[in-house]
Design a protein around this motif. Structure first.
Motif, PDB file in Angstrom:
ATOM      1  N   LEU A  76       0.837  -1.202   0.000  1.00 27.78           N
ATOM      2  CA  LEU A  76       0.000   0.000   0.000  1.00 27.78           C
ATOM      3  C   LEU A  76       0.870   1.249   0.000  1.00 27.78           C
ATOM      4  CD1 LEU A  76      -2.700  -1.140   2.578  1.00 27.78           C
ATOM      5  CD2 LEU A  76      -2.941  -1.001   0.090  1.00 27.78           C
ATOM      6  N   ARG A  98      -1.215   5.919   5.646  1.00 29.77           N
ATOM      7  CA  ARG A  98      -1.883   5.167   4.583  1.00 29.77           C
ATOM      8  C   ARG A  98      -3.194   5.886   4.292  1.00 29.77           C
ATOM      9  NH1 ARG A  98      -1.477  -0.419   7.614  1.00 29.77           N
ATOM     10  NH2 ARG A  98       0.521  -1.169   6.895  1.00 29.77           N
ATOM     11  N   ASP A 131      -7.171   3.549  -0.585  1.00 24.33           N
ATOM     12  CA  ASP A 131      -6.339   2.572  -1.289  1.00 24.33           C
ATOM     13  C   ASP A 131      -6.680   1.203  -0.715  1.00 24.33           C
ATOM     14  OD1 ASP A 131      -5.054   4.578  -2.712  1.00 24.33           O
ATOM     15  OD2 ASP A 131      -3.260   4.576  -1.452  1.00 24.33           O
ATOM     16  N   ALA A 142      -2.745  -3.132  -3.358  1.00 20.96           N
ATOM     17  CA  ALA A 142      -1.384  -2.717  -3.673  1.00 20.96           C
ATOM     18  C   ALA A 142      -1.356  -1.950  -4.996  1.00 20.96           C
ATOM     19  CB  ALA A 142      -0.476  -3.935  -3.752  1.00 20.96           C
TER      20      ALA A 142
END
Length: 192
Positions: A95, A159, A163, A166
């Motif tokens: 990620l 993060r 998302d 990956a």
């Protein structure tokens, strides 16, 4: 007999959180090749989340990864090439990791707290982080309510909850403040 049940119930109630906490504290790397993370920057003036709790989730910033209530822990970072952006840093799950422009006044301190951490999850690390394509000397940590948030060139890393797999960078340029981080710690190139 009644008093014995009360004492036993109290003992079990107090021991349960300790046992559960111990279960989630292992980083499970078991690798001798892990790079040590630089000592955390002292940040007595850093912003602190409004709600504090002894749990790792609250200490990490009131939220968790993609709304799951789990702290965003990682054991490694890797440089990866993404179409339209160039080289970015990804965590051990692939990620993309991001930096926040509002941390600019002092990037060794974090400013995203409270509701912000529901979307932008702080990357929490243990005592060592494995690296591939990222200069070890640029890695460090900043204290975040008793935990260590990973930094790159002094910038706290996050993060993006948007998302979900990956090699995604859906947070790139979000609100003109959030950018995928390049292995140098700079903003990754903007998408065309």
């Amino acid at each position: 007999m009644f008093l014995r049940r009360i004492v036993l119930s109290l003992a079990v109630g107090l021991a349960s959180p300790l046992l559960l906490g111990a279960c989630g504290s292992s980083n499970g790397t078991g690798s001798d090749s892990a790079a040590p993370v630089a000592p955390a920057a002292s940040d007595p003036g850093a912003a602190t989340p409004s709600a504090t709790s002894p749990s790792a989730t609250s200490a990490a910033g009131d939220s968790g990864s993609a709304g799951t209530g789990q702290a965003a822990t990682t054991t490694g970072v890797t440089a990866e090439a993404l179409n339209g952006i160039g080289s970015v840093v990804a965590d051990d799950q692939g990620l993309t990791l991001y930096r926040y422009d509002k941390d600019e006044s002092d990037p060794s301190k974090w400013t995203c707290s409270g509701a912000c951490t529901k979307t932008w999850v702080p990357v929490i690390v243990g005592d060592s982080v494995q690296t591939t394509g990222v200069e070890k000397s640029l890695l460090g940590t900043v204290h975040r309510n008793g935990l260590k948030q990973l930094t790159l060139a002094g910038w706290p890393l996050y993060r993006y909850s948007g998302d979900t797999a990956a090699e995604q960078a859906n947070g790139q340029g979000k609100d003109d403040e959030w950018y995928a981080v390049a292995p140098s710690g700079q903003k990754a190139a903007e998408t065309g």
